[in-house]
Design a protein around this motif. Sequence first.
Motif, PDB file in Angstrom:
ATOM      1  N   ASP A  37       0.834  -1.207   0.000  1.00 40.20           N
ATOM      2  CA  ASP A  37       0.000   0.000   0.000  1.00 40.20           C
ATOM      3  C   ASP A  37       0.867   1.254   0.000  1.00 40.20           C
ATOM      4  N   ALA A  38       1.927   1.231   0.803  1.00 41.13           N
ATOM      5  CA  ALA A  38       2.826   2.390   0.862  1.00 41.13           C
ATOM      6  C   ALA A  38       3.550   2.582  -0.463  1.00 41.13           C
ATOM      7  N   GLU A  39       3.947   1.475  -1.093  1.00 44.15           N
ATOM      8  CA  GLU A  39       4.671   1.561  -2.370  1.00 44.15           C
ATOM      9  C   GLU A  39       3.776   2.064  -3.495  1.00 44.15           C
ATOM     10  N   SER A  40       2.468   1.839  -3.375  1.00 41.08           N
ATOM     11  CA  SER A  40       1.546   2.208  -4.453  1.00 41.08           C
ATOM     12  C   SER A  40       0.990   3.624  -4.318  1.00 41.08           C
ATOM     13  N   ARG A  58      10.211  11.390   0.515  1.00 39.40           N
ATOM     14  CA  ARG A  58      11.193  10.852   1.460  1.00 39.40           C
ATOM     15  C   ARG A  58      10.497  10.164   2.630  1.00 39.40           C
ATOM     16  N   GLN A  59       9.415  10.773   3.111  1.00 37.75           N
ATOM     17  CA  GLN A  59       8.670  10.164   4.211  1.00 37.75           C
ATOM     18  C   GLN A  59       8.093   8.813   3.802  1.00 37.75           C
ATOM     19  N   ILE A  60       7.601   8.729   2.573  1.00 37.33           N
ATOM     20  CA  ILE A  60       7.050   7.460   2.089  1.00 37.33           C
ATOM     21  C   ILE A  60       8.160   6.421   1.961  1.00 37.33           C
ATOM     22  N   GLU A  61       9.335   6.839   1.479  1.00 36.60           N
ATOM     23  CA  GLU A  61      10.467   5.915   1.368  1.00 36.60           C
ATOM     24  C   GLU A  61      10.849   5.358   2.736  1.00 36.60           C
ATOM     25  N   ALA A  66      10.652   1.009   6.859  1.00 38.91           N
ATOM     26  CA  ALA A  66      10.247   0.590   8.206  1.00 38.91           C
ATOM     27  C   ALA A  66       9.318  -0.612   8.174  1.00 38.91           C
ATOM     28  N   LEU A  67       8.647  -0.827   7.034  1.00 35.15           N
ATOM     29  CA  LEU A  67       7.705  -1.944   6.925  1.00 35.15           C
ATOM     30  C   LEU A  67       8.351  -3.202   6.351  1.00 35.15           C
TER      31      LEU A  67
END
Length: 687
Positions: A37-40, A58-61, A66-67
């Motif tokens: 979900d985060a990658e998409s 950067r926050q998403i990366e 972290a996941l």
Amino acid sequence: MSSPISVSDDPISGDPLGRERSHLSASRAALRAMREDAESLDITDVTANWVNAAVLSRQIEERIKALADLSHTPLFFGRLDYLHAPGAEQAEGAEGEQFYIGRRHVHDADGDPMVIDWRAPVSQPFYRASKTDPMDVALRRRFGYTGGDLTAYEDEHLSDPGESAATSKLLQQEIERPRVGPMRDIVATIQPEQDEIVRSGLGGSVCVQGGPGTGKTAVGLHRVAYLLYAHRERLARTGTLVIGPNSSFLQYIEQVLPALGELEVKQATVDDLVAHVEVHGTDDAAAAIVKGDARMADVLRNAVYSHVTLPTEPVMVVRGSRRWRVPAYELEQIVRELLDRGIRYGAAREALPQRIAHMVLVQMERSGEAPDDRVQDAVARNTAVKAAVKAVWPPVDPAKLVLRLLTDADFLAVHAAGILDEDEQKEILRAKPVRSVKAAKWSAADAVLIDETTDLVQRTHSLGHVVLDEAQDLSPMQYRAVGRRCTTGSATVLGDLAQGTTPWATRSWEEALAHLGKSDAVIEELTAGFRVPTDVITYASRLLPYIAPGLTPVASVRENPGFFDVRPISGTAEVVGACQELLRNEGSTGLIAADARIPALAEALVEAGIGFLSPGEETTQETRLTLVPASLAKGLEYDYVVLDEPRAVVDGEPDERTGLRRLYVALTRAVSGLIVTHATALPPQLA
């Protein structure tokens, strides 16, 4: 408490262990879905500008990192079955809930939690609950793993008065589990007294005195992880920092926080913090002791503010056809006020032209003009004002000032008068003149002096929280350097007075905390040893009366006494043989020796065809032996250790007490077994 139940004990489909393994599989699948979900995520139309887009990307990366699901790391290690729903203990008929405790939060597609973060309040009873205080927990279940596979579980019925308390076998196995590679987290084995320190608030500072194997380093790192969980927004703004004694130590611990999902914590040594100049020189012990003394701060302050001279001439400001005169006595009053306020040299120097300009504006207003802020700024930049400021309050280059103190006997004598005696001044004076700052061979202690001077000129940036490990080896001036990094934040100080191996080693934590600027810190003592075997810590503790009288010896709580042997030998071949013997066991082995003996031992290992690593390099299944100079052993741990020539370790230090402390460190690096080899007589303190 039930005995551990393994896979082979419960082969029936649908058994409790099978259900737990199914939950593990489902939790891993849910974590993968969270990562996907985060990658998409598409942020194309949700950011106002490229800056916002870069920050969000950067926050998403970081979120994606972290996941990550570390296959060799258990996703959860425990389970709590509550008698009632948390927060509803008094509600009649409230049904209990079940929570799996792990390194990070995992939820399913509906948002329901499958794994609870170990730092969450609902997880606290996993570490604190007991038979005497069950904290509304009916059952605490611990899980055993082989690699990343769940292979056993063990139950404690905390609310059952008929079940007696017993030592957890799985807990003991996890503590004693062989390690290959860097330091691991202890999130599955945190003890109640450790948990109290880990979860203490951000507002206060904590000092942890802990002997070898008490887990003080791990407690400090887990405290950082907990504070980031509980105060994430605040610490995201102010920052966190872990300070270790050397780069080898930092390499050893660097994977602990990422394994807990924390990727933003910076790590450094004290030398990294004060790296204003390149360090190529060294001090003898006497000079280093004087340079590290807190009194040097007063010497530096005197030297910095000696550059200020009271004005004797007025300032004449010309604007158009008008001239405005600020008399010398008014200038002197401004300078004295700035000095009395005690603000930093650079800040006062920046304020001085504005104060002079304000005096001019007062005269303008009295004459009927109506100047605004732009006029005041223009006056402050006036050539006459700038010349007056340069004459009265000249700029100071910190490195040049420290170099002058260390090379100009008269300059030092003036500013050290009543602070350092003549012999102390001679100790720190350089024998030969130095042409420039770049030509000087700066020592580590010199760099700290420059950092102190830099802070006198311009305030050092303060972080939200600093962890200082192996703190007992810092000088008072180094404590001040660290304290400057957390003046508006808090600190966690970790150390062991018995392991102080510098001539200026800390004598008491109260004194150290005063230098750090944290006199109100709470001092906690950890005395339960979880990592060092009973026989090993008992042997090493023979040194305590000579190196730290009055300090409480570590009491090992390990049921396994460990392997321990003291062997007289005739040469290095037998040292190599001891290493080969220990390498037959699972896990890592460290060969620790006096620094001077390292080359000979390295040659012997090469001749025997045994590969080895240097401290800080990550062990692998193929290369599990590390050759460790005694000076770098502090903070490191190995499953098995061969300690070569204790007498040489002691003799390698400038005095016997420091040498015995170095020996105490070397003796306490083993988690499962220790062989002491010696061709010369052992130090009498070990008899």
